[in-house]
Write an enzyme that holds these catalytic residues in place. Structure first.
Site, PDB file in Angstrom:
ATOM      1  N   LYS A  40       0.823  -1.189   0.000  1.00 15.90           N
ATOM      2  CA  LYS A  40       0.000   0.000   0.000  1.00 15.90           C
ATOM      3  C   LYS A  40       0.864   1.248   0.000  1.00 15.90           C
ATOM      4  CE  LYS A  40      -2.860  -2.367   3.401  1.00 15.90           C
ATOM      5  NZ  LYS A  40      -3.345  -2.255   4.803  1.00 15.90           N
ATOM      6  N   GLY A  41       2.134   1.069   0.365  1.00 18.30           N
ATOM      7  CA  GLY A  41       3.021   2.198   0.657  1.00 18.30           C
ATOM      8  C   GLY A  41       3.188   3.241  -0.426  1.00 18.30           C
ATOM      9  N   GLU A  97       7.622   2.320  -6.005  1.00 17.54           N
ATOM     10  CA  GLU A  97       7.648   1.754  -4.655  1.00 17.54           C
ATOM     11  C   GLU A  97       7.907   2.869  -3.644  1.00 17.54           C
ATOM     12  OE1 GLU A  97       6.819  -0.136  -2.519  1.00 17.54           O
ATOM     13  OE2 GLU A  97       8.107  -1.869  -2.210  1.00 17.54           O
ATOM     14  N   ASP A  98       7.473   2.668  -2.423  1.00 17.85           N
ATOM     15  CA  ASP A  98       7.660   3.698  -1.407  1.00 17.85           C
ATOM     16  C   ASP A  98       9.113   3.852  -0.985  1.00 17.85           C
ATOM     17  OD1 ASP A  98       7.675   1.227  -0.108  1.00 17.85           O
ATOM     18  OD2 ASP A  98       6.220   1.783   1.439  1.00 17.85           O
ATOM     19  N   ASP A 101      14.890  -0.392   0.887  1.00 15.87           N
ATOM     20  CA  ASP A 101      15.588  -0.555   2.160  1.00 15.87           C
ATOM     21  C   ASP A 101      16.658  -1.638   1.977  1.00 15.87           C
ATOM     22  OD1 ASP A 101      15.985  -0.129   4.935  1.00 15.87           O
ATOM     23  OD2 ASP A 101      14.553  -1.679   5.471  1.00 15.87           O
ATOM     24  N   LYS A 129      17.220   4.094   1.122  1.00 14.02           N
ATOM     25  CA  LYS A 129      18.116   3.990   2.287  1.00 14.02           C
ATOM     26  C   LYS A 129      19.313   3.129   1.880  1.00 14.02           C
ATOM     27  CE  LYS A 129      14.642   3.183   5.763  1.00 14.02           C
ATOM     28  NZ  LYS A 129      14.296   2.457   7.003  1.00 14.02           N
ATOM     29  N   PHE A 150      13.578   5.221  10.400  1.00 13.99           N
ATOM     30  CA  PHE A 150      12.304   4.645  10.002  1.00 13.99           C
ATOM     31  C   PHE A 150      11.375   5.790   9.631  1.00 13.99           C
ATOM     32  CE2 PHE A 150       8.286   2.487  10.074  1.00 13.99           C
ATOM     33  CZ  PHE A 150       8.614   1.279   9.476  1.00 13.99           C
ATOM     34  N   ASP A 157       3.989   3.641   6.436  1.00 15.87           N
ATOM     35  CA  ASP A 157       3.322   3.387   7.716  1.00 15.87           C
ATOM     36  C   ASP A 157       4.257   2.825   8.775  1.00 15.87           C
ATOM     37  OD1 ASP A 157       3.580   0.757   6.414  1.00 15.87           O
ATOM     38  OD2 ASP A 157       2.445   0.064   8.154  1.00 15.87           O
ATOM     39  N   ARG A 163       0.163   6.641   7.248  1.00 12.82           N
ATOM     40  CA  ARG A 163       0.160   6.736   5.773  1.00 12.82           C
ATOM     41  C   ARG A 163      -0.454   8.034   5.278  1.00 12.82           C
ATOM     42  NH1 ARG A 163       1.513   1.587   3.955  1.00 12.82           N
ATOM     43  NH2 ARG A 163       0.575  -0.169   5.057  1.00 12.82           N
TER      44      ARG A 163
HETATM   45  P1  IMP Z   1      13.087  -4.076   1.798  1.00 11.51           P
HETATM   46  O1  IMP Z   1      12.609  -5.370   1.259  1.00 11.51           O
HETATM   47  O2  IMP Z   1      13.904  -4.249   3.045  1.00 11.51           O
HETATM   48  O3  IMP Z   1      13.795  -3.199   0.792  1.00 11.51           O
HETATM   49  O4  IMP Z   1      11.818  -3.330   2.359  1.00 11.51           O
HETATM   50  C1  IMP Z   1      10.984  -2.626   1.568  1.00 11.51           C
HETATM   51  C2  IMP Z   1       9.640  -2.472   2.244  1.00 11.51           C
HETATM   52  O5  IMP Z   1       9.771  -2.366   3.662  1.00 11.51           O
HETATM   53  C3  IMP Z   1       8.998  -1.193   1.807  1.00 11.51           C
HETATM   54  O6  IMP Z   1       8.153  -1.410   0.711  1.00 11.51           O
HETATM   55  C4  IMP Z   1       8.242  -0.753   3.029  1.00 11.51           C
HETATM   56  O7  IMP Z   1       6.952  -1.305   3.026  1.00 11.51           O
HETATM   57  C5  IMP Z   1       9.007  -1.322   4.185  1.00 11.51           C
HETATM   58  N1  IMP Z   1       9.907  -0.308   4.804  1.00 11.51           N
HETATM   59  C6  IMP Z   1      11.254  -0.282   4.779  1.00 11.51           C
HETATM   60  N2  IMP Z   1      11.745   0.786   5.434  1.00 11.51           N
HETATM   61  C7  IMP Z   1      10.672   1.474   5.861  1.00 11.51           C
HETATM   62  C8  IMP Z   1      10.521   2.715   6.574  1.00 11.51           C
HETATM   63  O8  IMP Z   1      11.469   3.426   6.946  1.00 11.51           O
HETATM   64  N3  IMP Z   1       9.237   3.093   6.822  1.00 11.51           N
HETATM   65  C9  IMP Z   1       8.152   2.378   6.432  1.00 11.51           C
HETATM   66  N4  IMP Z   1       8.247   1.226   5.748  1.00 11.51           N
HETATM   67  C10 IMP Z   1       9.501   0.772   5.468  1.00 11.51           C
HETATM   68 MG    MG Z   2       5.767  -1.171   0.826  1.00  6.44          MG
END
Ligand code: IMP
Ligand code: MG
Length: 180
Positions: A40-41, A97-98, A101, A129, A150, A157, A163
């Protein structure tokens, strides 16, 4: 609402979204674009971004699960929902994508989408990040690079809240240190 500090104001976000839109219009001039909004992000970011794009856009939605209620990626990813009913063969696909990470989610998504043989496949993220990356994924378009904080707001969220904030904020660490 959980304790947080504003990182990027509504105005700053709007300006950046407009810049990315302009860049996309240049890069995809004369083409059509299939935008995949990751639920949803990225729904708020994608909604604003597509309205800055002047080339023809088809809008799709995908939902994957990885995070749960935690601030750490679970590492296990599942496709939960897909609105993509047509073939993406020969389409110019842009994943919106939001946040990038660890890169685990995006890596999974890219693998799935590559199997569809799109003409091109690019990534646009609101936040990046880089210091947290575990898998070498790079975004083609980045709203803002941030430190290892974060983030909440503008779609992002913490335990499903935050959100709808109009700005992007940093969650106060006391919020997730509470229960541990
Ligand atoms: P990744 O798989 O670790 O790259 O994580 C990506 C997903 O984790 C994103 O689509 C977000 O939903 C969530 N996420 C990662 N960091 C944050 C943050 O700082 N705030 C909110 N959601 C996050
Ligand atoms: Mg997400």
């Amino acid at each position: 609402m959980v304790k947080h500090q504003v990182l990027f104001s509504e105005e700053r976000i709007a300006e950046r979204v407009q810049q990315i839109g302009a860049q996309l219009n240049q890069d995809y001039a004369g083409k059509e674009l299939d935008v995949i909004c990751i639920l949803k992000g990225s729904v708020i970011f994608a909604a604003d971004l597509v309205r800055r794009i002047t080339v023809p856009v088809r809008l799709h939605f995908l939902q994957i699960s990885s995070y749960g209620d935690d601030v750490e990626s679970s590492g296990t990813i599942n496709l939960r929902f897909s609105s993509v009913t047509e073939d993406l063969v020969n389409r110019n696909v842009l994943v919106v994508e939001d946040i990038l990470d660890t890169g685990i989610t995006m890596d999974y998504l890219l693998k799935q989408l590559r199997e569809e043989n799109p003409a091109s496949l690019r990534i646009c993220v609101l936040l990046d990040k880089p210091s947290r990356r575990k898998i070498g994924v790079k975004a083609d378009y980045v709203g803002f690079e941030i430190e290892d904080h974060f983030a909440i707001g503008y779609g992002l969220d913490y335990q499903e809240l935050g959100r709808s904030l109009r700005y992007i904020a940093v969650l106060d660490p006391s919020e997730y240190e509470k229960g541990t």
